[in-house]
Every structure is written in structure tokens, then in C-alpha cells.
Design a protein around this motif. Structure first.
Motif, short mmCIF file in Angstrom:
data_model
loop_
_atom_site.label_atom_id
_atom_site.label_comp_id
_atom_site.label_asym_id
_atom_site.label_seq_id
_atom_site.Cartn_x
_atom_site.Cartn_y
_atom_site.Cartn_z
N LEU A 51 -31.73 -15.55 32.72
CA LEU A 51 -30.54 -16.31 32.40
C LEU A 51 -30.94 -17.76 32.21
O LEU A 51 -31.81 -18.29 32.91
CB LEU A 51 -29.53 -16.19 33.55
CG LEU A 51 -28.20 -16.88 33.40
CD1 LEU A 51 -27.38 -16.24 32.28
CD2 LEU A 51 -27.43 -16.81 34.72
N CYS A 52 -30.30 -18.41 31.26
CA CYS A 52 -30.58 -19.80 30.95
C CYS A 52 -29.25 -20.55 30.86
O CYS A 52 -28.25 -19.99 30.41
CB CYS A 52 -31.32 -19.87 29.61
SG CYS A 52 -31.64 -21.53 29.01
N ARG A 53 -29.23 -21.81 31.32
CA ARG A 53 -28.05 -22.65 31.20
C ARG A 53 -28.42 -23.91 30.42
O ARG A 53 -29.41 -24.57 30.72
CB ARG A 53 -27.52 -23.05 32.57
CG ARG A 53 -26.24 -23.89 32.47
CD ARG A 53 -25.79 -24.39 33.82
NE ARG A 53 -26.71 -25.44 34.23
CZ ARG A 53 -26.85 -25.85 35.49
NH1 ARG A 53 -26.15 -25.30 36.45
NH2 ARG A 53 -27.69 -26.81 35.78
N TYR A 54 -27.60 -24.23 29.43
CA TYR A 54 -27.81 -25.45 28.64
C TYR A 54 -26.66 -26.40 28.93
O TYR A 54 -25.49 -26.04 28.79
CB TYR A 54 -27.86 -25.11 27.15
CG TYR A 54 -28.10 -26.31 26.26
CD1 TYR A 54 -29.27 -27.05 26.36
CD2 TYR A 54 -27.16 -26.70 25.34
CE1 TYR A 54 -29.50 -28.15 25.55
CE2 TYR A 54 -27.38 -27.79 24.52
CZ TYR A 54 -28.55 -28.51 24.63
OH TYR A 54 -28.76 -29.60 23.82
N ASP A 55 -26.99 -27.62 29.35
CA ASP A 55 -25.97 -28.60 29.72
C ASP A 55 -25.69 -29.63 28.63
O ASP A 55 -25.00 -30.61 28.86
CB ASP A 55 -26.34 -29.29 31.02
CG ASP A 55 -27.61 -30.12 30.93
OD1 ASP A 55 -28.18 -30.28 29.83
OD2 ASP A 55 -28.05 -30.62 31.99
N GLY A 56 -26.25 -29.41 27.46
CA GLY A 56 -26.11 -30.36 26.37
C GLY A 56 -27.30 -31.26 26.21
O GLY A 56 -27.44 -31.95 25.21
N VAL A 57 -28.18 -31.26 27.23
CA VAL A 57 -29.38 -32.08 27.21
C VAL A 57 -30.63 -31.25 27.44
O VAL A 57 -31.60 -31.34 26.71
CB VAL A 57 -29.30 -33.22 28.27
CG1 VAL A 57 -30.58 -34.04 28.29
CG2 VAL A 57 -28.10 -34.11 28.00
N PHE A 59 -32.40 -27.35 29.18
CA PHE A 59 -32.25 -25.94 29.54
C PHE A 59 -32.76 -25.71 30.95
O PHE A 59 -33.81 -26.23 31.33
CB PHE A 59 -33.05 -25.06 28.57
CG PHE A 59 -32.55 -25.13 27.16
CD1 PHE A 59 -31.54 -24.29 26.72
CD2 PHE A 59 -33.10 -26.02 26.26
CE1 PHE A 59 -31.08 -24.35 25.41
CE2 PHE A 59 -32.65 -26.09 24.95
CZ PHE A 59 -31.63 -25.25 24.53
N SER A 60 -32.02 -24.94 31.75
CA SER A 60 -32.44 -24.52 33.09
C SER A 60 -32.55 -23.00 33.06
O SER A 60 -31.68 -22.32 32.50
CB SER A 60 -31.42 -24.93 34.15
OG SER A 60 -31.25 -26.32 34.16
N TYR A 61 -33.58 -22.46 33.70
CA TYR A 61 -33.85 -21.02 33.66
C TYR A 61 -33.69 -20.40 35.04
O TYR A 61 -34.05 -21.01 36.05
CB TYR A 61 -35.26 -20.78 33.13
CG TYR A 61 -35.40 -21.26 31.70
CD1 TYR A 61 -35.07 -20.42 30.64
CD2 TYR A 61 -35.81 -22.54 31.41
CE1 TYR A 61 -35.15 -20.85 29.34
CE2 TYR A 61 -35.89 -22.99 30.10
CZ TYR A 61 -35.57 -22.13 29.08
OH TYR A 61 -35.64 -22.58 27.78
N PHE A 62 -33.14 -19.19 35.07
CA PHE A 62 -32.91 -18.46 36.31
C PHE A 62 -33.51 -17.07 36.18
O PHE A 62 -33.40 -16.43 35.13
CB PHE A 62 -31.41 -18.37 36.59
CG PHE A 62 -30.74 -19.71 36.63
CD1 PHE A 62 -30.69 -20.44 37.81
CD2 PHE A 62 -30.18 -20.26 35.49
CE1 PHE A 62 -30.08 -21.68 37.85
CE2 PHE A 62 -29.57 -21.50 35.51
CZ PHE A 62 -29.53 -22.22 36.69
N SER A 63 -34.12 -16.59 37.28
CA SER A 63 -34.79 -15.29 37.27
C SER A 63 -34.55 -14.58 38.60
O SER A 63 -33.67 -14.97 39.37
CB SER A 63 -36.29 -15.48 37.02
OG SER A 63 -36.87 -16.18 38.11
N LEU A 64 -35.33 -13.55 38.87
CA LEU A 64 -35.20 -12.80 40.12
C LEU A 64 -35.38 -13.72 41.33
O LEU A 64 -34.69 -13.56 42.34
CB LEU A 64 -36.23 -11.67 40.17
CG LEU A 64 -36.09 -10.59 39.09
CD1 LEU A 64 -37.26 -9.63 39.15
CD2 LEU A 64 -34.76 -9.86 39.22
#
Length: 90
Positions: A51-57, A59-64
Motif C-alpha cells: 500500500l502506498c499513500r501520496y500526500d501531494g508531495v 509517497f509513503s509505503y506500507f507493507s507487512l
């Protein structure tokens, strides 16, 4: 992945569109997308998944290691209380 600079009018894009790929910080292939009420863009990734989140600036990545129960995302959903639900096939 592309991001519009402005709203769409009559089904036609207006404004400037940006393409995001590995050279601009997106390290995954987008599979599922959800923009939440706070404006974050959540991206379910193709293999290797996650999963990745983009805040407009950035990218943050999430995993197990961050608490995902699986890496093969099937759906992303925001409920009426603003909670993000991530469905995996695991």
C-alpha cells in the motif's frame, strides 16, 4: 499514475496533468486507487504488492512490517467515519 491539477468539466480534463513514475518517486504499479476525505491518494500496488499513500508531495509505503495482513490488495474503502479499510486475499 497521473494527477490532475484541476477538476474535470463535462467529462473532459482541464488544467495540467502530471505523470508519476519511478523517476518522480512512485516505486510501484498502481492497481487500486482511493482518494480519502483528507485528500490523500491511497494506492494498492501490483506485485510485489503493498500500500502506498501520496500526500501531494511525497509517497509513503506500507507493507507487512507496518501491519498489512497481506500484500495482494483486493479493495480499498473509506467508511462513513473516515476509516480506511484495506482488503487483502490473505
Amino acid at each position: 499514475m497521473i494527477k490532475p491539477e484541476s477538476q474535470m468539466s463535462d467529462g473532459k480534463p482541464i488544467g495540467v496533468w502530471h505523470t508519476y513514475n519511478s523517476s518522480r518517486g512512485l516505486k510501484i504499479s498502481a492497481y487500486k486507487l482511493l482518494q480519502d476525505r483528507a485528500g490523500y491518494l491511497w494506492i494498492g500496488a501490483h506485485p510485489p504488492g503493498g500500500l502506498c499513500r501520496y500526500d501531494g508531495v511525497e509517497f509513503s509505503y506500507f507493507s507487512l512490517q507496518d501491519g498489512l495482513l497481506g500484500l495482494q490488495l483486493e479493495c480499498l474503502f473509506e467508511d462513513s467515519r473516515g476509516r480506511l479499510w484495506v482488503c487483502t486475499n490473505d
